[in-house]
Design an enzyme around this catalytic site. Structure first.
Site, PDB file in Angstrom:
ATOM      1  CG  ASP A  62     115.539   0.047  70.332  1.00  0.00           C
ATOM      2  OD1 ASP A  62     114.786  -0.010  69.586  1.00  0.00           O
ATOM      3  OD2 ASP A  62     117.021   0.595  69.346  1.00  0.00           O
TER       4      ASP A  62
ATOM      5  CE  LYS B 175     117.177   7.092  76.933  1.00  0.00           C
ATOM      6  NZ  LYS B 175     117.216   8.704  76.448  1.00  0.00           N
TER       7      LYS B 175
ATOM      8  CG  MET C 139     118.021  11.311  70.996  1.00  0.00           C
ATOM      9  SD  MET C 139     119.560  10.358  71.511  1.00  0.00           S
ATOM     10  CE  MET C 139     120.472  10.971  71.152  1.00  0.00           C
TER      11      MET C 139
HETATM   12  N1  SAH Z   1     120.493   4.651  66.118  1.00  0.00           N
HETATM   13  C1  SAH Z   1     119.219   5.205  66.057  1.00  0.00           C
HETATM   14  C2  SAH Z   1     118.889   7.021  66.643  1.00  0.00           C
HETATM   15  C3  SAH Z   1     118.640   6.574  68.232  1.00  0.00           C
HETATM   16  S1  SAH Z   1     118.788   7.693  68.988  1.00  0.00           S
HETATM   17  C4  SAH Z   1     118.617   5.792  64.367  1.00  0.00           C
HETATM   18  O1  SAH Z   1     119.946   5.511  63.819  1.00  0.00           O
HETATM   19  O2  SAH Z   1     118.280   6.262  64.021  1.00  0.00           O
HETATM   20  C5  SAH Z   1     116.815   8.513  68.720  1.00  0.00           C
HETATM   21  C6  SAH Z   1     116.873   9.318  68.556  1.00  0.00           C
HETATM   22  O3  SAH Z   1     116.458   9.232  66.610  1.00  0.00           O
HETATM   23  C7  SAH Z   1     115.578  10.061  68.467  1.00  0.00           C
HETATM   24  O4  SAH Z   1     115.254  10.609  69.795  1.00  0.00           O
HETATM   25  C8  SAH Z   1     114.818  10.213  67.485  1.00  0.00           C
HETATM   26  O5  SAH Z   1     115.602  12.096  67.062  1.00  0.00           O
HETATM   27  C9  SAH Z   1     115.735   9.730  66.017  1.00  0.00           C
HETATM   28  N2  SAH Z   1     114.603   8.445  65.546  1.00  0.00           N
HETATM   29  C10 SAH Z   1     114.329   7.790  65.810  1.00  0.00           C
HETATM   30  N3  SAH Z   1     113.682   7.213  65.164  1.00  0.00           N
HETATM   31  C11 SAH Z   1     113.047   7.719  64.497  1.00  0.00           C
HETATM   32  C12 SAH Z   1     111.778   8.782  63.828  1.00  0.00           C
HETATM   33  N4  SAH Z   1     110.392   7.184  62.974  1.00  0.00           N
HETATM   34  N5  SAH Z   1     111.735   9.250  63.212  1.00  0.00           N
HETATM   35  C13 SAH Z   1     112.390  10.897  63.455  1.00  0.00           C
HETATM   36  N6  SAH Z   1     112.724  10.697  64.420  1.00  0.00           N
HETATM   37  C14 SAH Z   1     113.536   9.361  64.798  1.00  0.00           C
END
Ligand code: SAH
Length: 267
Positions: A52, A74, A185
């Site tokens: 993704d 996405k 998010m």
């Molecule tokens: N499964 C992922 C989250 C997916 S939802 C996990 O466990 O991290 C997507 C959200 O994750 C984004 O909108 C943001 O809030 C967060 N996110 C993902 N990567 C990020 C990063 N490098 N820095 C800050 N927030 C992050």
């Protein structure tokens, strides 16, 4: 010898990704250093890597040249590729006898759709394994020198999605716990959610932080308070992906940064 070969040579029982099997693996928030050894072993064994948009290019660069990279997810906040299509694709690749690595940002089961993909694979009788990853919520807090829990401050930590299917979610019970809230998010809903938390009794002065692009070269940390958080984010042009953390625990950052051995990341 690559770093992976060197590690694998010393590691017993490296799991084998068999033809026709799927691994649902977490890629962590960005920095390839946060990959688990199992995710790295998946990268080295897969014929096809279905990833993704949150999977960092530096992680994908670790895949051998022989592996095929497929994007599914996405892009730029636009509606995602249909989840059923992604699950069907994983099933079709497995049925062709490929070794499939489904690579998702962070942890596959934390606010991702790893659970849905696991259910679809189970229903289709495709053998699969789930490899957890370092979730953005915890990686972002670590990057900002904010512990998720600290004795005397909190005994629980709440992970919540600011955006999702249940837009009429009731934030009041979360606020009443008095425990820190880590939001994923949430950047397009900050004003509304901060307002709901304050109406539910959280003090406007409650410390809050935004950690954007944690574990990437674009990492930024913004420290604020609940009442000013949304305005500060706008003013500072804080962009997703970002984690927001609300609670007294944010103040521990100052104490840690005061230590000579730690410096805040460049802003
Ligand atoms: N499964 C992922 C989250 C997916 S939802 C996990 O466990 O991290 C997507 C959200 O994750 C984004 O909108 C943001 O809030 C967060 N996110 C993902 N990567 C990020 C990063 N490098 N820095 C800050 N927030 C992050």
């Amino acid at each position: 010898m690559t770093a992976w070969d060197a590690v694998a040579a010393h590691r017993e029982g490296v799991p084998v990704l068999l033809p026709g099997h799927v691994w649902l693996a977490g890629a962590g928030p960005g920095d390839p250093g946060l990959l688990t050894l199992d995710a790295l072993s998946g990268l080295h064994q897969a014929d096809v890597i279905v990833h993704d948009a949150l999977v960092d290019q530096r992680v994908l660069a670790l895949a051998p040249k022989t592996a095929r990279l497929e994007f599914a997810g996405k892009r730029g906040g636009k509606p995602s590729a249909n989840q059923a299509d992604i699950s069907d694709r994983l099933i079709a690749l497995a049925r062709e006898g490929r070794r499939v690595l489904r690579l998702k940002g962070g942890d596959p089961f934390v606010f991702g759709r790893g659970g849905e993909e696991a259910l679809a694979l189970a229903a289709a009788n495709i053998p699969f394994r789930v490899i957890p990853g370092v979730t953005a919520g915890l990686a972002a807090l670590a990057a900002a020198s904010i512990p998720a829990t600290l004795r005397g401050i909190n005994r629980a930590v709440i992970f919540a999605a600011g955006h999702g299917a249940d837009e009429d979610f009731d934030w009041a019970p979360l606020a009443r716990t008095g425990q820190p809230i880590v939001l994923y998010m949430v950047m397009h809903h900050l004003e509304r959610i901060a307002g709901a938390l304050m109406r539910a009794g959280l003090a406007p002065q409650t410390p809050a932080a935004i950690i954007a692009s944690a574990a990437t070269p674009l990492e930024r940390v913004l420290i604020s308070t609940l009442d000013k958080l949304a305005a500060d984010a706008r003013e500072q042009k804080c962009e997703p992906p970002a984690i927001v953390v609300i609670g007294e625990i944010v103040k521990v950052r100052e104490r840690l940064l005061a230590a000579a051995c730690l410096r805040p990341p460049p802003q």
